[in-house]
Design a protein around this motif. Structure first.
Motif, mmCIF file in Angstrom:
data_model
loop_
_atom_site.group_PDB
_atom_site.id
_atom_site.type_symbol
_atom_site.label_atom_id
_atom_site.label_comp_id
_atom_site.label_asym_id
_atom_site.label_seq_id
_atom_site.Cartn_x
_atom_site.Cartn_y
_atom_site.Cartn_z
ATOM 1 N N THR A 180 0.841 -1.191 0.000
ATOM 2 C CA THR A 180 0.000 0.000 0.000
ATOM 3 C C THR A 180 0.877 1.242 0.000
ATOM 4 O OG1 THR A 180 -0.102 0.037 2.425
ATOM 5 C CG2 THR A 180 -1.842 -1.156 1.265
ATOM 6 N N SER A 181 0.272 2.382 -0.271
ATOM 7 C CA SER A 181 0.984 3.653 -0.247
ATOM 8 C C SER A 181 0.480 4.476 0.930
ATOM 9 C CB SER A 181 0.753 4.415 -1.555
ATOM 10 O OG SER A 181 1.375 5.676 -1.514
ATOM 11 N N THR A 182 1.394 4.893 1.797
ATOM 12 C CA THR A 182 1.003 5.695 2.961
ATOM 13 C C THR A 182 1.541 7.118 2.913
ATOM 14 O OG1 THR A 182 2.961 5.170 4.310
ATOM 15 C CG2 THR A 182 1.144 3.579 4.338
ATOM 16 N N SER A 183 2.543 7.361 2.056
ATOM 17 C CA SER A 183 3.216 8.662 2.002
ATOM 18 C C SER A 183 3.712 9.105 3.379
ATOM 19 C CB SER A 183 2.297 9.731 1.395
ATOM 20 O OG SER A 183 1.883 9.365 0.096
ATOM 21 N N TRP A 184 3.942 8.120 4.264
ATOM 22 C CA TRP A 184 4.477 8.376 5.611
ATOM 23 C C TRP A 184 3.578 9.312 6.423
ATOM 24 C CZ3 TRP A 184 9.898 9.867 3.344
ATOM 25 C CH2 TRP A 184 10.518 8.721 2.826
ATOM 26 N N ARG A 185 2.264 9.246 6.189
ATOM 27 C CA ARG A 185 1.352 10.194 6.836
ATOM 28 C C ARG A 185 0.972 9.822 8.259
ATOM 29 N NH1 ARG A 185 -1.359 9.952 1.647
ATOM 30 N NH2 ARG A 185 -0.949 11.855 0.443
ATOM 31 N N GLN A 187 0.633 9.584 11.873
ATOM 32 C CA GLN A 187 1.218 10.266 13.022
ATOM 33 C C GLN A 187 0.873 9.540 14.313
ATOM 34 O OE1 GLN A 187 0.596 14.513 13.328
ATOM 35 N NE2 GLN A 187 0.396 14.766 11.106
ATOM 36 N N VAL A 188 1.882 9.332 15.145
ATOM 37 C CA VAL A 188 1.597 8.881 16.507
ATOM 38 C C VAL A 188 0.972 10.058 17.248
ATOM 39 C CG1 VAL A 188 2.598 8.091 18.670
ATOM 40 C CG2 VAL A 188 3.470 7.203 16.494
ATOM 41 N N TYR A 285 7.744 21.265 10.626
ATOM 42 C CA TYR A 285 7.310 20.518 11.809
ATOM 43 C C TYR A 285 7.700 19.058 11.643
ATOM 44 C CZ TYR A 285 3.380 19.116 8.807
ATOM 45 O OH TYR A 285 2.614 18.617 7.790
ATOM 46 N N LEU A 286 7.571 18.317 12.721
ATOM 47 C CA LEU A 286 7.856 16.884 12.673
ATOM 48 C C LEU A 286 6.850 16.136 13.532
ATOM 49 C CD1 LEU A 286 9.299 15.912 15.559
ATOM 50 C CD2 LEU A 286 11.210 17.196 14.629
ATOM 51 N N TYR A 287 6.788 14.833 13.323
ATOM 52 C CA TYR A 287 5.976 13.957 14.156
ATOM 53 C C TYR A 287 6.578 12.562 14.140
ATOM 54 C CZ TYR A 287 3.915 12.830 9.552
ATOM 55 O OH TYR A 287 3.732 12.487 8.229
ATOM 56 N N VAL A 288 6.263 11.781 15.147
ATOM 57 C CA VAL A 288 6.692 10.391 15.168
ATOM 58 C C VAL A 288 5.785 9.602 14.237
ATOM 59 C CG1 VAL A 288 7.039 8.336 16.593
ATOM 60 C CG2 VAL A 288 7.575 10.606 17.521
ATOM 61 N N TRP A 289 6.395 8.822 13.351
ATOM 62 C CA TRP A 289 5.669 8.051 12.346
ATOM 63 C C TRP A 289 5.266 6.703 12.920
ATOM 64 C CZ3 TRP A 289 8.312 4.770 8.131
ATOM 65 C CH2 TRP A 289 7.358 4.292 7.232
ATOM 66 N N ASP A 290 4.070 6.241 12.556
ATOM 67 C CA ASP A 290 3.583 4.959 13.069
ATOM 68 C C ASP A 290 4.129 3.742 12.306
ATOM 69 O OD1 ASP A 290 2.120 4.883 10.688
ATOM 70 O OD2 ASP A 290 0.176 5.244 11.659
ATOM 71 N N ARG A 291 4.840 3.967 11.209
ATOM 72 C CA ARG A 291 5.505 2.909 10.437
ATOM 73 C C ARG A 291 4.512 1.854 9.920
ATOM 74 N NH1 ARG A 291 11.102 2.352 11.153
ATOM 75 N NH2 ARG A 291 11.015 0.077 11.298
ATOM 76 N N ALA A 292 3.309 2.271 9.676
ATOM 77 C CA ALA A 292 2.276 1.329 9.226
ATOM 78 C C ALA A 292 2.677 0.665 7.915
ATOM 79 C CB ALA A 292 0.946 2.063 9.054
#
Length: 537
Positions: A180-185, A187-188, A285-292
């Motif tokens: 799948t494609s998530t585009s690293w969206r 967010q934790v 900005y930044l956020y922790v990625w859920d790595r789904a």
């Protein structure tokens, strides 16, 4: 230190060792305490990156703060570990007819095994033979390797996947990674915070954030510099010539990083940034990625994919388009393999970080010679820290290319060779950052421009400024052009390159930084390898 390059692998044209302590053998006296000089040896150093008196690389910025970034983090596990030899746990042979289900069942069997202490489930070995494959093979579980018995043309000794048919249309033969494609969206929750540093210089790893309390060392973060009207104005709305300019939110600059350390609200990440972050132009900005959906520790090795086609190879494209699609992965590899008669790419990455493609050949595409096709080694969106080493392309439109726009960065093409190029290796569109062609070579090109680090104006759909903070180092385009141009707010470089090295491209823009064109003896001969060795001193 376990690494992919020893000091003795960093060689000059005459075979002299040119790494670290070995500088003394080149007339660069350590005892003198002076900046190393190469005048007595015929070698010379760039004004932008050079060894200092302590034999460390130092980088000189221009008046705008532009400097060459450190590219050495590209590849499997940052290049710090050799690609592993994963133990074979199952071997299969070809069957009559379509082998898709046969091979997929074997891949899935290996994928169902319990990972070992290193996270590997094992390798599936394909015995020598011809394997007719009418579908797509999916290596979509972490720790699985698909291994052939060699990539030659003899089915008695080698593994040949013969990709047949065109169902689904324009398919990938092998997908290495997620589906799948998530585009690293993802967010934790509760981890998003603004970057408060007014200016983070290209090549930096540290910056201030508004609140680091929800962050910790080792977090996988996504960092975004939004595409605002202020930033678009600063970059001439992309420099798209007669096409409409880029629009707000169309080209956010995106980085996939890990937190290396935190001190107060100062965050240091694992890999440098390949673009300036200017708070007056955009609030990053930044956020922790859920790595789904992320797949790790997977590889394709030692096989040949021969895509079957009918008729004229410059017309027929009703067949598989991509040999190996590397998608939604971290720490993956493709090595010692050959790909024939694809329409789009032999190897293509997307949503992929820390990938090595080594000793591969993408040969003789079969397609119309037109846009969107014959990108032999291709990085699409969200491709970062990707290393191509000792790869060879023939009859490419764009042999070694970033087509990933502003989400692609940190891509290294090391010792790539393009034979019979029909267009240029290049940053292709919309502000890819931090691309390095290191010792790239063109052989018998069919066009007069074969390496582009430049503006593409209204080519494609408003491609405009195709790349920033990118470098051609010790490249050889023969009698063809290497075009390097300076983007607004950024810089591109051609250092120690041979050929027609110029700022005169298809669209009139300022020349980039050109140094030592057609001057032999550039030292170090490989920027990537020098940076790698310097990082491990």
């Amino acid at each position: 230190m376990t690494n992919v390059f020893s000091r003795r692998s960093l060689l000059g044209a005459g075979g002299a060792v040119v790494g670290g302590a070995a500088l003394g053998s080149l007339g660069m006296s350590q005892a003198s305490g002076a900046t190393p000089q190469a005048s007595t040896t015929g070698l010379w150093q760039s004004e932008r990156v050079r060894y200092d008196a302590k034999y460390r690389l130092v980088y000189t910025a221009d008046a705008e703060g532009n400097r060459i970034p450190d590219f050495s983090y590209a590849g499997y596990k940052y290049g710090d570990s050799p690609i592993p030899h994963v133990r074979t746990v199952k071997t299969v042979k070809p069957i009559e007819g379509d082998n898709t289900a046969h091979l997929q069942a074997a891949i899935d069997e290996v994928a169902g095994r319990t990972p070992d202490h290193a996270g590997f489930r094992g390798a599936l070995l394909l015995a020598p033979g011809n394997y007719s494959v009418a579908g797509t093979l999916r290596v979509n579980q972490s720790g699985v390797v698909l291994r052939g018995s060699g990539d030659g043309a003899d089915p008695e000794r080698h593994t040949i996947i013969q990709a047949t048919g065109n169902t689904p249309v324009s398919r990938d033969v092998i997908v290495l990674g997620g589906g799948t494609s998530t585009s690293w969206r993802g967010q934790v929750p509760g981890t998003r915070t603004d970057i408060t540093s007014d200016w983070v210089q290209v090549g930096s790893r540290s910056f201030e954030v508004a609140d680091a309390s929800a962050l910790k060392k080792g977090d996988n973060i996504i960092l975004i510099h939004p595409c605002t009207e202020a930033w678009l104005t600063a970059v001439d709305h992309g420099g798209t010539a007669t096409d409409a300019g880029w629009t707000v939110d169309s080209q956010p600059i995106t980085y996939n990083r890990y937190i290396h350390s935190i001190r107060g609200n100062t965050v240091t990440v694992d890999v440098p940034l390949f673009e300036h972050l200017r708070r007056d132009l955009a609030q990053s900005y930044l956020y922790v990625w859920d790595r789904a959906g992320l797949v790790t520790g997977v590889g394709v090795e030692s096989l040949r994919i021969d895509i079957q086609f009918a008729g004229d190879p410059d017309v027929d494209e009703a067949h598989a388009w991509v040999g190996v699609k590397v998608r939604q992965v971290e720490d993956a590899w493709v090595r010692d393999s050959t790909f024939l008669h694809f329409a789009k790419a032999g190897v293509e990455t997307t949503e992929a970080t820390r990938v090595t493609v080594r000793n591969c050949r993408a040969l003789d595409p079969a397609s119309v010679v037109t846009g969107g096709l014959r990108y032999n080694f291709n990085c699409e969106s969200f491709s970062q820290q990707v290393l191509f080493v000792d790869c060879h392309a023939t009859k490419a439109r764009h042999a070694f290319i970033s087509n990933g726009a502003s989400s692609a960065s940190g891509i290294v093409f090391l010792r790539g060779t393009s034979e019979g190029a029909l267009a240029s290796s290049e940053g292709h569109r919309r502000w890819s950052q931090g691309l390095l062609w290191d010792n790239h070579r063109d052989v018998a090109p069919q066009v007069d421009l074969t390496l582009g680090i430049y503006n593409r104006g209204d080519y494609g759909t408003g491609h405009g400024w195709a790349t920033s903070h990118s470098v051609g180092w010790n490249c050889d385009t023969g009698t063809a052009k290497l075009v390097v141009q300076k983007p607004p707010t950024a810089q591109n470089y051609a250092i120690g390159c041979r050929g027609v090295v110029t700022g005169d491209g298809p669209f009139s823009q300022p020349a980039g930084y050109i140094e030592g064109a057609n001057r032999p003896g550039l030292f170090p001969p490989s920027l990537y390898q020098a940076q790698y060795l310097d990082r491990h001193r």
